[in-house]
Design an enzyme around this catalytic site. Structure first.
Site, PDB file in Angstrom:
ATOM      1  N   GLY A 167      27.652  38.576  28.946  1.00  0.00           N
ATOM      2  CA  GLY A 167      26.972  39.833  29.288  1.00  0.00           C
ATOM      3  C   GLY A 167      27.555  40.995  28.495  1.00  0.00           C
ATOM      4  N   ASP A 172      32.767  42.291  35.065  1.00  0.00           N
ATOM      5  CA  ASP A 172      33.174  41.594  36.301  1.00  0.00           C
ATOM      6  C   ASP A 172      34.661  41.713  36.641  1.00  0.00           C
ATOM      7  OD1 ASP A 172      30.566  40.829  36.451  1.00  0.00           O
ATOM      8  OD2 ASP A 172      30.893  38.724  35.965  1.00  0.00           O
ATOM      9  N   ASP A 231      36.898  39.663  36.051  1.00  0.00           N
ATOM     10  CA  ASP A 231      37.247  38.401  36.722  1.00  0.00           C
ATOM     11  C   ASP A 231      38.135  37.486  35.874  1.00  0.00           C
ATOM     12  OD1 ASP A 231      35.293  37.864  34.837  1.00  0.00           O
ATOM     13  OD2 ASP A 231      34.133  36.525  36.111  1.00  0.00           O
ATOM     14  N   GLY A 245      32.546  55.186  50.220  1.00  0.00           N
ATOM     15  CA  GLY A 245      32.647  55.343  51.680  1.00  0.00           C
ATOM     16  C   GLY A 245      31.819  54.330  52.459  1.00  0.00           C
ATOM     17  N   ALA A 246      31.800  53.071  51.998  1.00  0.00           N
ATOM     18  CA  ALA A 246      30.987  52.050  52.678  1.00  0.00           C
ATOM     19  C   ALA A 246      31.572  51.690  54.030  1.00  0.00           C
ATOM     20  CB  ALA A 246      30.931  50.798  51.804  1.00  0.00           C
ATOM     21  N   LYS A 285      28.757  55.602  68.365  1.00  0.00           N
ATOM     22  CA  LYS A 285      29.604  56.791  68.118  1.00  0.00           C
ATOM     23  C   LYS A 285      28.839  57.860  67.353  1.00  0.00           C
ATOM     24  CE  LYS A 285      33.382  54.286  66.774  1.00  0.00           C
ATOM     25  NZ  LYS A 285      34.551  54.160  65.954  1.00  0.00           N
ATOM     26  N   SER A 340      23.880  56.935  59.909  1.00  0.00           N
ATOM     27  CA  SER A 340      23.524  56.213  58.683  1.00  0.00           C
ATOM     28  C   SER A 340      24.748  55.428  58.213  1.00  0.00           C
ATOM     29  CB  SER A 340      23.096  57.192  57.591  1.00  0.00           C
ATOM     30  OG  SER A 340      24.194  57.974  57.210  1.00  0.00           O
TER      31      SER A 340
HETATM   32  N1  LIG Z   1      33.079  25.678  29.437  1.00  0.00           N
HETATM   33  C1  LIG Z   1      32.566  26.140  28.289  1.00  0.00           C
HETATM   34  N2  LIG Z   1      32.662  25.410  27.152  1.00  0.00           N
HETATM   35  C2  LIG Z   1      32.156  25.861  25.981  1.00  0.00           C
HETATM   36  N3  LIG Z   1      31.518  27.043  25.849  1.00  0.00           N
HETATM   37  C3  LIG Z   1      31.404  27.807  26.948  1.00  0.00           C
HETATM   38  C4  LIG Z   1      31.909  27.401  28.213  1.00  0.00           C
HETATM   39  N4  LIG Z   1      31.642  28.363  29.120  1.00  0.00           N
HETATM   40  C5  LIG Z   1      30.981  29.318  28.443  1.00  0.00           C
HETATM   41  N5  LIG Z   1      30.828  28.995  27.146  1.00  0.00           N
HETATM   42  C6  LIG Z   1      30.124  29.756  26.110  1.00  0.00           C
HETATM   43  O1  LIG Z   1      30.367  31.150  26.276  1.00  0.00           O
HETATM   44  C7  LIG Z   1      29.135  31.828  26.500  1.00  0.00           C
HETATM   45  C8  LIG Z   1      29.363  33.014  27.397  1.00  0.00           C
HETATM   46  O2  LIG Z   1      29.828  32.558  28.662  1.00  0.00           O
HETATM   47  P1  LIG Z   1      29.265  33.195  30.025  1.00  0.00           P
HETATM   48  O3  LIG Z   1      27.781  33.189  29.990  1.00  0.00           O
HETATM   49  O4  LIG Z   1      29.940  32.503  31.144  1.00  0.00           O
HETATM   50  O5  LIG Z   1      29.689  34.728  29.934  1.00  0.00           O
HETATM   51  P2  LIG Z   1      31.140  35.379  29.950  1.00  0.00           P
HETATM   52  O6  LIG Z   1      31.755  35.301  28.619  1.00  0.00           O
HETATM   53  O7  LIG Z   1      31.922  34.827  31.100  1.00  0.00           O
HETATM   54  O8  LIG Z   1      30.760  36.921  30.188  1.00  0.00           O
HETATM   55  P3  LIG Z   1      30.107  37.589  31.510  1.00  0.00           P
HETATM   56  O9  LIG Z   1      30.554  36.798  32.697  1.00  0.00           O
HETATM   57  O10 LIG Z   1      30.617  38.966  31.491  1.00  0.00           O
HETATM   58  O11 LIG Z   1      28.634  37.545  31.304  1.00  0.00           O
HETATM   59  C9  LIG Z   1      28.209  30.757  27.068  1.00  0.00           C
HETATM   60  O12 LIG Z   1      26.858  31.074  26.885  1.00  0.00           O
HETATM   61  C10 LIG Z   1      28.616  29.525  26.269  1.00  0.00           C
HETATM   62  O13 LIG Z   1      28.015  29.511  25.016  1.00  0.00           O
HETATM   63  O1  LIG Z   2      22.242  39.472  32.420  1.00  0.00           O
HETATM   64  P1  LIG Z   2      22.284  38.102  33.001  1.00  0.00           P
HETATM   65  O2  LIG Z   2      22.344  37.047  31.966  1.00  0.00           O
HETATM   66  O3  LIG Z   2      21.250  37.898  34.041  1.00  0.00           O
HETATM   67  O4  LIG Z   2      23.686  37.951  33.777  1.00  0.00           O
HETATM   68  C1  LIG Z   2      23.995  38.610  34.957  1.00  0.00           C
HETATM   69  C2  LIG Z   2      25.466  38.426  35.206  1.00  0.00           C
HETATM   70  O5  LIG Z   2      26.200  39.022  34.161  1.00  0.00           O
HETATM   71  C3  LIG Z   2      27.130  39.940  34.698  1.00  0.00           C
HETATM   72  O6  LIG Z   2      26.550  41.214  34.688  1.00  0.00           O
HETATM   73  C4  LIG Z   2      28.388  39.941  33.867  1.00  0.00           C
HETATM   74  O7  LIG Z   2      29.008  38.704  33.984  1.00  0.00           O
HETATM   75  C5  LIG Z   2      27.346  39.456  36.141  1.00  0.00           C
HETATM   76  O8  LIG Z   2      27.887  40.442  36.964  1.00  0.00           O
HETATM   77  C6  LIG Z   2      25.963  39.008  36.495  1.00  0.00           C
HETATM   78  O9  LIG Z   2      25.988  38.036  37.499  1.00  0.00           O
HETATM   79 MG   LIG Z   3      32.025  35.446  33.156  1.00  0.00          MG
END
Ligand SMILES: Nc1ncnc2c1ncn2[C@@H]1O[C@H](COP(=O)(O)OP(=O)(O)OP(=O)(O)O)[C@@H](O)[C@H]1O
Ligand SMILES: O=P(O)(O)OC[C@H]1O[C@](O)(CO)[C@@H](O)[C@@H]1O
Ligand SMILES: [Mg+2]
Length: 323
Positions: A11, A128, A130, A186-187, A212, A216
């Site tokens: 992404g 993310d 993450d 503020g959720a 209370k 909202s």
């Molecule tokens: N286990 C894997 N082995 C080889 N290539 C991978 C693997 N996982 C992901 N990739 C490659 O990396 C690309 C990007 O991975 P993914 O779609 O999970 O996004 P990301 O890099 O985690 O970023 P985001 O989560 O922000 O979208 C995949 O489309 C694929 O080509």
């Molecule tokens: O734009 P796409 O391919 O639908 O992916 C959406 C995903 O990409 C992200 O925006 C980044 O990993 C996630 O938060 C979301 O789940």
């Molecule tokens: Mg990812």
């Protein structure tokens, strides 16, 4: 290391352009040739490459998205796809890679390294947040600020109409955007994939607020949670209590776009320079990260087999403040 390929993958995230700029300029500063690879692994397999110079990255620092474009490639997930990508890299004399992307992109580079010995450094770019091994990923700060801005706007309507809003934020399987936009906005409750959520407890909390004279409320829901989407959770709450006038807003891709914050621009600039320097000094199979304001490097094996801990203390704070 004379010729470095740079690409963005997964992404798009605000600040990716700032990272590309830093890689290109630092590379040229250290007398390297830099090749831009378009559309992530898709473009790598197809040989969609272009020589970059100092001017190729002028006026992109402040722009969202990625000038190199991004993609998710199914073919690269196969050994055959990765062999095609490696052959293209060799054909263009590329002897090192800097990839900007999320955990998936990092895993892809790791496989290319294991199978073909292609040296690389990953720059963590994903909204993310993450990826273990860094306190922040590029784009996360901007995306969270965008979510907060949207939450503030929804609050105006929630207040004016005495409504309960469920707001779904992005984060695939990660609750970072949800927790921090929830605290900042503020959720009353924050639902994240890393924690079980009891609908009964949520209804009880909302009812308590109603008694209370709380007229909202905003509930932030991270996508991909075990309790379902914001739409599904709202439906379950409605079934258990007709007390609320309930609405759902899914923020979606608006969180991925826009001009990066100063924080993401600086982070991307530091990481881009560090990636070039790291690769030049022989580092590989590694990701640049930031920890306690210091640039660090972590090997793939060390960090990718451990989950990134969601800050339990942040959840505790959110609970205290939402009484
Ligand atoms: N286990 C894997 N082995 C080889 N290539 C991978 C693997 N996982 C992901 N990739 C490659 O990396 C690309 C990007 O991975 P993914 O779609 O999970 O996004 P990301 O890099 O985690 O970023 P985001 O989560 O922000 O979208 C995949 O489309 C694929 O080509
Ligand atoms: O734009 P796409 O391919 O639908 O992916 C959406 C995903 O990409 C992200 O925006 C980044 O990993 C996630 O938060 C979301 O789940
Ligand atoms: Mg990812």
């Amino acid at each position: 290391m004379n010729r470095i390929g740079v690409f963005t993958s997964g992404g798009d995230a605000p600040g990716m352009n700032a990272a590309i700029r830093a890689v290109v300029r630092a590379g040229i500063f250290y007398n390297k040739e830099i090749v831009g690879i378009y559309r992530g692994y898709e473009g790598m397999i197809e040989g969609d490459f272009e020589e970059m110079n100092v001017r190729s990255v002028a006026n992109i620092l402040q722009r969202g998205g990625t000038m190199l474009k991004s993609a998710r490639s199914k073919e690269f997930r196969t050994p055959e796809g990765r062999k095609k990508a490696f052959d293209q890299l060799k054909k263009h004399n590329i002897d090192g890679l800097i990839g900007i992307g999320g955990d998936g992109s990092f895993t892809g580079m790791h496989h290319l390294f294991l199978e073909h010995g292609m040296p690389y450094i990953c720059i963590p770019g994903t909204i993310d947040n993450d990826i273990p091994g860094t306190d922040y990923t590029i784009g996360y700060d901007t995306a969270t600020n965008t979510a907060v801005e949207a939450i503030d706007k929804i609050r105006d309507t929630a207040l004016s109409h005495n409504r309960l809003f469920f707001i779904e934020v992005m984060g695939r399987d990660s609750g970072y955007i949800a927790i921090n936009s929830g605290i900042a906005g503020g959720a009353v409750s924050i639902i994240i994939p890393e924690e079980e959520t009891s609908i009964d407890e949520l209804v009880e909390k909302l009812n308590k607020g109603g008694k209370k004279k709380k007229t909202s409320s905003l509930v932030i829901v991270a996508e991909g949670g075990k309790s379902g989407s914001a739409m599904e959770i709202a439906q379950k709450v409605k079934e258990k209590s007709s007390y609320f006038d309930t609405k759902v807003t899914i923020l979606g891709h608006l969180q991925r776009g826009g001009s990066p914050t100063y924080f993401d621009r600086v982070l991307a600039s530091k990481m881009g320079v560090a990636a070039v320097e790291g690769l030049d000094q022989g580092k590989t199979d590694s990701m640049v990260g930031i920890s306690h304001h210091e640039i660090i490097f972590n090997d793939f094996e060390k960090i990718m087999n451990q989950p990134k801990d969601i800050h339990k203390d942040d959840l505790r704070i959110a609970k205290i403040l939402s009484i």
